[in-house]
Design an enzyme around this catalytic site. Structure first.
Site, PDB file in Angstrom:
ATOM      1  N   THR A  14       0.820  -1.214   0.000  1.00 21.35           N
ATOM      2  CA  THR A  14       0.000   0.000   0.000  1.00 21.35           C
ATOM      3  C   THR A  14       0.849   1.258   0.000  1.00 21.35           C
ATOM      4  OG1 THR A  14      -0.162  -0.021   2.414  1.00 21.35           O
ATOM      5  CG2 THR A  14      -1.915  -1.145   1.184  1.00 21.35           C
ATOM      6  N   GLY A  15       2.172   1.098  -0.040  1.00 27.03           N
ATOM      7  CA  GLY A  15       3.068   2.249  -0.102  1.00 27.03           C
ATOM      8  C   GLY A  15       3.155   2.812  -1.509  1.00 27.03           C
ATOM      9  N   ILE A  17       5.545   3.005  -4.120  1.00 30.39           N
ATOM     10  CA  ILE A  17       5.909   2.153  -5.265  1.00 30.39           C
ATOM     11  C   ILE A  17       5.242   0.788  -5.137  1.00 30.39           C
ATOM     12  CG2 ILE A  17       8.023   1.146  -4.280  1.00 30.39           C
ATOM     13  CD1 ILE A  17       7.382   2.280  -7.957  1.00 30.39           C
ATOM     14  N   ASP A 137      14.979  -2.061  -2.533  1.00 33.73           N
ATOM     15  CA  ASP A 137      15.998  -1.150  -3.063  1.00 33.73           C
ATOM     16  C   ASP A 137      15.264  -0.044  -3.828  1.00 33.73           C
ATOM     17  OD1 ASP A 137      18.134  -2.492  -2.014  1.00 33.73           O
ATOM     18  OD2 ASP A 137      18.616  -3.603  -3.814  1.00 33.73           O
ATOM     19  N   LYS A 158      20.489  -0.195   3.807  1.00 30.70           N
ATOM     20  CA  LYS A 158      20.158  -1.039   2.664  1.00 30.70           C
ATOM     21  C   LYS A 158      21.291  -2.026   2.365  1.00 30.70           C
ATOM     22  CE  LYS A 158      16.728   1.648   0.185  1.00 30.70           C
ATOM     23  NZ  LYS A 158      16.235   2.007  -1.164  1.00 30.70           N
ATOM     24  N   CYS A 179      15.426   7.118 -10.074  1.00 29.38           N
ATOM     25  CA  CYS A 179      14.389   8.036  -9.571  1.00 29.38           C
ATOM     26  C   CYS A 179      13.000   7.644 -10.051  1.00 29.38           C
ATOM     27  CB  CYS A 179      14.675   9.461 -10.043  1.00 29.38           C
ATOM     28  SG  CYS A 179      16.115  10.218  -9.275  1.00 29.38           S
TER      29      CYS A 179
END
Length: 342
Positions: A14-15, A17, A137, A158, A179
């Site tokens: 649900t974020g 991306i 990532d 990360k 991006c």
């Protein structure tokens, strides 16, 4: 033997991306599972509606609690072939719990036969499928980039996840998507504000960046998840039509809109000072702007022989160039968004 597509479990669906990746997985025909906390009266209504939308499209919503619930987490992972994490910055290190669960589950380990009856979509078929973990990532290539301390600390977290995956022997694909195109077009150009005639330029505005449309990132990611070529590889999203500088982007937008914008430059010194003085986590976005738009870290290294540039891998996907993305903004502009840093 009949072949079926891999089943995919997505964390953070649900974020920002994550919702693109869930949608792409469903549309490409994969049995898709979205890991979510149980809904409560306090749950954001927009998240509830998004999950309902995913369910109506055919996704399975897995509401089993927090990542600390080890047995439930392992049980869910045992039902799928591919795990994709799109967890945001505050939860980056929570992926260590996912890694531990994958190790216990023992099912994410390369070519193998899917267990009969393990998921509703595969009750009578045994198929050759390729298992994989794609961690969260989706940004700069953290193993080849150095940045101001606030952003570097984020990248170091990360790196911890990457090294843990490698040490555990879990098959992976590391996705360096650079991006998010629509996100940064909104941030840089403010296309929703027709009264604004000023655009901020970070540094000289000459550094080359890579702006990839989120829908393309999602499609490529799902293709990679099911592709043995991408196993244990770094995949870099650097399509030639999406490499552009800030000044070139502004000029292109002026040409398309027929408007003229005043360019207000923020010097590198000012950005570094902000990075040093702003409290955490507000200083992280400043570090990101410095790395990408001032130092040009997205384009300051060569893609190695062991890496893959994604647009050369899948010629059947016609990616949107930045020129075409701006055309979308002229007609149905994607809504602005903000990254989650706390």
């Amino acid at each position: 033997m009949e072949s079926v597509l891999s089943s995919i479990l997505i964390f953070g669906g649900t974020g920002y991306i994550g919702r693109y990746i869930v949608t792409a997985s469903i549309k490409m025909g994969h049995p898709t599972y979205v890991y979510s906390r149980p809904m409560t009266p306090q749950t954001d209504p927009s998240k509830t509606e998004l999950l309902k939308g995913f369910k109506s499209m055919g996704a399975h919503i897995v509401q089993v609690g927090d990542l600390d619930e080890d047995e439930k987490l392992v049980s869910v992972i045992q039902q799928v072939d591919v795990v994709i994490s799109t967890l945001a910055y505050p939860q980056v290190l929570d992926q260590l719990k996912i890694i531990d669960a994958i190790k216990v589950a023992g099912t994410i380990k390369g070519y193998g036969s899917g267990p009969i009856g393990s998921i509703p979509f595969a009750t009578t078929i045994i198929s050759k499928r390729f298992s994989r973990f794609l961690p969260s990532d989706f940004g700069v290539e953290e193993d080849r980039v150095t940045a101001l301390p606030p952003f570097q600390e984020f990248l170091d977290k990360k790196k911890i996840i990457r090294r843990a995956i490698e040490a555990a022997g879990i098959p992976y694909t590391f996705v360096s998507a650079n991006c998010f195109g629509a996100y940064f077009v909104n941030y840089l150009l403010h296309p929703h504000d027709n009264s604004n005639d000023t655009i901020t330029v970070y540094g000289s505005g000459l550094a080359k960046v890579v702006l990839n449309y989120e829908e393309n990132i999602a499609l490529y990611t799902i293709k990679l998840a099911d592709d043995p070529t991408a196993c244990n590889r770094i995949v870099i999203f650097r399509p030639p039509g999406n490499v552009i500088s800030q000044l070139e982007l502004i000029a292109l937008w002026e040409k398309k809109t027929g408007r003229s914008f005043k360019r207000v430059h923020v010097s590198e010194e000012e950005i570094v000072k902000l990075s040093d003085t702003l409290p955490s986590p507000q200083n992280i976005p400043v570090g990101i702007l410095h790395a990408i738009f001032v130092k040009g870290v997205l384009m300051n290294f060569e893609i190695g022989n062991e890496d893959i540039e994604v647009s050369k891998l899948y010629h059947d996907i016609k990616y949107h160039t930045i020129d075409q993305l701006l055309d979308i903004f002229l007609v149905t502009p994607p809504s602005p968004a903000s990254a989650a840093f706390e």
